[in-house]
Motif scaffolding. Structure first.
Motif, short mmCIF file in Angstrom:
data_model
loop_
_atom_site.label_atom_id
_atom_site.label_comp_id
_atom_site.label_asym_id
_atom_site.label_seq_id
_atom_site.Cartn_x
_atom_site.Cartn_y
_atom_site.Cartn_z
N PRO A 440 0.80 -1.23 0.00
CA PRO A 440 0.00 0.00 0.00
C PRO A 440 0.83 1.28 0.00
O PRO A 440 0.31 2.34 -0.31
N GLY A 441 2.10 1.19 0.35
CA GLY A 441 2.92 2.39 0.43
C GLY A 441 3.90 2.48 -0.73
O GLY A 441 3.61 3.07 -1.77
N MET A 442 5.07 1.87 -0.58
CA MET A 442 6.10 1.97 -1.60
C MET A 442 5.74 1.22 -2.88
O MET A 442 6.34 1.45 -3.92
N GLY A 443 4.76 0.35 -2.82
CA GLY A 443 4.34 -0.33 -4.04
C GLY A 443 3.63 0.59 -5.01
O GLY A 443 3.76 0.46 -6.22
N THR A 444 2.88 1.56 -4.49
CA THR A 444 2.05 2.44 -5.32
C THR A 444 2.56 3.87 -5.37
O THR A 444 2.55 4.51 -6.43
N ALA A 445 3.01 4.38 -4.23
CA ALA A 445 3.34 5.81 -4.12
C ALA A 445 4.34 6.33 -5.15
O ALA A 445 4.15 7.42 -5.70
N PRO A 446 5.44 5.61 -5.47
CA PRO A 446 6.38 6.16 -6.44
C PRO A 446 5.75 6.47 -7.79
O PRO A 446 6.08 7.47 -8.43
N TRP A 447 4.80 5.63 -8.24
CA TRP A 447 4.17 5.87 -9.53
C TRP A 447 3.15 7.00 -9.45
O TRP A 447 2.98 7.75 -10.42
N VAL A 448 2.49 7.13 -8.30
CA VAL A 448 1.57 8.25 -8.11
C VAL A 448 2.34 9.56 -8.11
O VAL A 448 1.97 10.53 -8.80
N VAL A 449 3.40 9.62 -7.33
CA VAL A 449 4.21 10.84 -7.23
C VAL A 449 4.73 11.26 -8.60
O VAL A 449 4.63 12.42 -9.00
N ASN A 450 5.28 10.30 -9.36
CA ASN A 450 5.88 10.64 -10.64
C ASN A 450 4.86 10.96 -11.72
O ASN A 450 5.22 11.52 -12.76
N SER A 451 3.60 10.63 -11.50
CA SER A 451 2.58 10.97 -12.48
C SER A 451 2.08 12.40 -12.32
O SER A 451 1.36 12.90 -13.19
N GLU A 452 2.45 13.07 -11.23
CA GLU A 452 1.86 14.38 -10.97
C GLU A 452 2.83 15.46 -10.54
O GLU A 452 2.42 16.59 -10.31
N ILE A 453 4.11 15.17 -10.46
CA ILE A 453 5.02 16.12 -9.83
C ILE A 453 5.83 16.96 -10.82
O ILE A 453 6.56 17.86 -10.44
N TYR A 454 5.68 16.71 -12.12
CA TYR A 454 6.44 17.46 -13.12
C TYR A 454 5.53 18.42 -13.90
O TYR A 454 4.34 18.14 -14.07
N PRO A 455 6.09 19.53 -14.40
CA PRO A 455 5.31 20.43 -15.26
C PRO A 455 4.85 19.69 -16.51
O PRO A 455 5.51 18.75 -16.96
N LEU A 456 3.72 20.09 -17.08
CA LEU A 456 3.14 19.41 -18.23
C LEU A 456 4.15 19.26 -19.36
O LEU A 456 4.25 18.19 -19.97
N ARG A 457 4.91 20.30 -19.65
CA ARG A 457 5.82 20.26 -20.79
C ARG A 457 6.99 19.30 -20.58
O ARG A 457 7.66 18.91 -21.53
N TYR A 458 7.24 18.91 -19.32
CA TYR A 458 8.35 17.99 -19.02
C TYR A 458 7.86 16.69 -18.36
O TYR A 458 8.67 15.95 -17.81
N ARG A 459 6.57 16.44 -18.41
CA ARG A 459 6.02 15.30 -17.67
C ARG A 459 6.51 13.96 -18.22
O ARG A 459 6.84 13.05 -17.47
N GLY A 460 6.56 13.83 -19.54
CA GLY A 460 7.08 12.60 -20.12
C GLY A 460 8.56 12.44 -19.85
O GLY A 460 9.04 11.36 -19.50
N PHE A 461 9.31 13.54 -19.98
CA PHE A 461 10.75 13.52 -19.73
C PHE A 461 11.05 13.15 -18.28
O PHE A 461 11.85 12.25 -18.01
N GLY A 462 10.39 13.84 -17.34
CA GLY A 462 10.65 13.58 -15.92
C GLY A 462 10.23 12.19 -15.49
O GLY A 462 10.97 11.48 -14.80
N GLY A 463 9.01 11.78 -15.93
CA GLY A 463 8.55 10.45 -15.59
C GLY A 463 9.43 9.36 -16.18
O GLY A 463 9.69 8.34 -15.54
N GLY A 464 9.90 9.58 -17.42
CA GLY A 464 10.78 8.60 -18.05
C GLY A 464 12.11 8.48 -17.35
O GLY A 464 12.64 7.38 -17.14
N LEU A 465 12.69 9.63 -16.95
CA LEU A 465 13.97 9.61 -16.26
C LEU A 465 13.86 8.93 -14.90
O LEU A 465 14.73 8.13 -14.51
N ALA A 466 12.78 9.22 -14.17
CA ALA A 466 12.57 8.59 -12.87
C ALA A 466 12.34 7.09 -13.03
O ALA A 466 12.84 6.28 -12.24
N ALA A 467 11.57 6.70 -14.06
CA ALA A 467 11.34 5.28 -14.31
C ALA A 467 12.65 4.57 -14.68
O ALA A 467 12.89 3.44 -14.27
N MET A 468 13.51 5.25 -15.43
CA MET A 468 14.83 4.68 -15.74
C MET A 468 15.62 4.43 -14.47
O MET A 468 16.28 3.39 -14.33
#
Length: 547
Positions: A440-468
């Motif tokens: 319920p915590g670390m299993g879900t939270a990282p993906w929730v955080v990374n889906s909403e914490i970057y500006p729209l123009r960099y959301r794919g870039f930021g999410g991709g870098l964090a996923a890497m």
């Protein structure tokens, strides 16, 4: 100022989510269709644990080479590293929907290649294809869901993706168990992922692109049409106006920094909001992997065998239970306790087998009387348990197929990965508790955080870098796990992960802000002004004035 820590969707948010999706089922359709990517993500990371047991039986070279086992497991992770990076670019350039469709094709192709593999290299190739798909969908699915969700229920809907990851892992163990007695065992296990990939591909063909991505691409009317299906009529105007302001600010920044890929990359790293977003996003992703969770998912049947259960089927049956439950210090203690209480070696037991059957390392040891089952396994030999009582002294034999069969022909159990133990079942219980505390915590939270914490123009870039960063950490952990268990022992390895958990806790407190319930634009403003945990802030100085 928002305090530190990552909040989960609480009871109130889930109640609101239920009411909203009941009134607007279109939102749930979007979330569940994209969430199938989480199911595929979970299935493909979990299925290899059971399949590997049977791959080793079909290919002797895999059974004899630890590095080859680690490579088969970790090639999906290696592929996911590149898939996440490529997915970030595809998300920003072509959209979230296209990225999911491409991932589905890769899933399907990889599954078929593994199912028909005639050699280990084909399994590895198929795992790489699947890895590309896993990497792309791991950052795209939560991003698509978050951009198509009202802010007040965004966390709850993105959590569906996390739930389906866990369901996928559970389903992997069900499939593994179902095919244990079926000809082709591991081929069915690995090939089954092609079906949900095909289902998601067909569903995504009927769904729209992310409205926020569309607005960013000047497809304003199309974006408005989708937003009107998602938001109540009295909220649509405010959402569109806020989105307009955000997009205009982004375009103004692009006018300053330029529009080429290199200029955008430089601009992203110079942008203070992106920097702070990456501090948070990368921190939670790395912390998730160094907690050791995916060693449990990838090698779980082998971990069960470390605890003293030799049967492949028994190992997968027990893992079906623990994955359904889907800490570390307690697990480490149990493995340590099992190691020191491992059965002793009785040299006379070896005489019941062929000449020169005894483990060569045992024969040449300076103090063979001190040896027990664990010493035997560390010497890369096998322990043939006592027929009357598995925890009584047994034989330490050379690890050959002939001697393993001879041991079993006498009604004994042959151990190669773990030793008989009366506390082995406790390790399984604690393993389940570990997964329960993680999910319920670390299993879900990282993906929730990374889906909403970057500006729209960099959301794919930021999410991709964090996923890497997530998949690179995953690769490091999965590629070294078996080697660590041989060097540090199972107990030492799990205690090492416990230490990483403590470090991760401190880093998350320092770098990760609370974003629950905030519109994307407010998250961006919060990061622009700066975030500092409550415990790190200076208390205001109290002053007194003397009369």
């Amino acid at each position: 100022m928002v305090e530190g820590g990552v909040g989960q969707a609480d009871k109130t948010e889930f109640t609101e989510c239920w009411k909203t999706t009941w009134r607007t089922p279109y939102i749930m359709k979007l979330a569940l269709s994209a969430g199938i990517g989480g199911l595929l993500f979970g299935y493909d990371t979990g299925v290899i644990s059971g399949a590997l047991l049977y791959i080793k039986q079909d290919f002797n070279v895999v059974d004899s080479e630890t590095w080859l086992q680690e490579t088969i497991v970790s090639m999906t992770v290696a592929g996911a590293i590149f898939g996440a990076g490529l997915g970030g670019w595809i998300n920003d350039r072509f959209g979230r929907r296209i990225s999911i469709l491409v991932a589905d094709v890769l899933f399907f192709v990889g599954s078929i290649v593994m199912a028909v593999a005639v050699a280990p290299w084909m399994i590895i190739l198929g795992r790489i294809f699947v890895g590309f798909g896993v990497g792309m969908v791991s950052m795209t699915a939560p991003l698509y869901i978050s951009e198509a969700s009202p802010a007040r229920i965004r966390g709850a809907l993105v959590s569906i993706n996390g739930l389906l990851i866990a369901v996928g892992q559970f389903l992997a163990y069900v499939i593994n168990l179902a095919f244990t007695r079926t000809p082709g065992t591991w081929r069915w296990m690995l090939g089954a992922a092609g079906l949900p990939a095909l289902v998601q591909f067909l569903l995504m063909l009927t769904l729209p692109e992310s409205p926020r991505w569309l607005y960013r691409q000047n497809k304003v009317e199309e974006a408005k049409t989708i937003l009107k299906k998602i938001y109540p009529a009295d909220e649509v105007y405010e959402v569109i106006n806020t989105l307009r302001i955000s997009v205009e600010a982004a375009k103004a920044e692009e006018h300053v920094i330029g529009d080429t890929a290199v200029q955008k990359l430089k601009g992203a790293f110079r942008n203070v909001v992106v920097q702070r977003g990456l501090y948070a996003g990368v921190t939670v992703q790395v912390a998730q992997q160094f907690s050791g969770i995916n060693t449990v998912m990838y090698y779980s049947p082998m971990i069960v065998q470390f605890a003293g259960f030799a049967s492949n089927k028994t190992a997968m049956t027990l893992l079906l239970v623990t994955s359904g439950l889907n800490a570390l210090g307690s697990v480490g203690y149990v493995f340590w306790h099992a190691a020191i209480l491992a059965p002793k070696i009785n040299p006379s037991e070896s005489t019941k087998f062929a000449a020169n059957a005894t483990c060569p390392s045992y024969m040449s040891a300076a103090n063979p009387a001190s040896w027990n089952c664990m010493s035997c396994l560390k010497a890369e030999c096998g322990f043939c348990a006592n027929k009357a009582n598995a925890r009584s002294p047994g034989a330490c034999l050379a690890a050959t197929t002939e001697l393993e069969e001879a041991c079993r022909a006498q009604g004994r159990t042959f151990f190669k990965d773990g030793c008989p133990s009366k506390v082995g079942f406790l390790a399984i219980v604690l393993l389940g508790m570990y997964i329960v505390s993680f999910s319920p915590g670390m299993g879900t939270a990282p993906w929730v955080v990374n889906s909403e914490i970057y500006p729209l123009r960099y959301r794919g870039f930021g999410g991709g870098l964090a996923a890497m960063s997530n998949w690179i950490s995953n690769l490091i952990v999965s590629e070294t796990f078996l080697t660590l268990t041989r060097s540090l022992g199972t107990a030492g390895t799990f205690l090492l992960f416990a230490g990483f958990c403590v470090i991760g806790l401190l880093c998350i407190h320092a770098f990760v802000p609370e974003t629950k319930g905030l519109p994307f634009e407010e998250v961006e403003k919060m990061l622009e002004t700066g975030f500092k945990p409550k415990s790190f802030r200076r208390k205001p100085q109290c002053s007194t004035t003397l009369a």
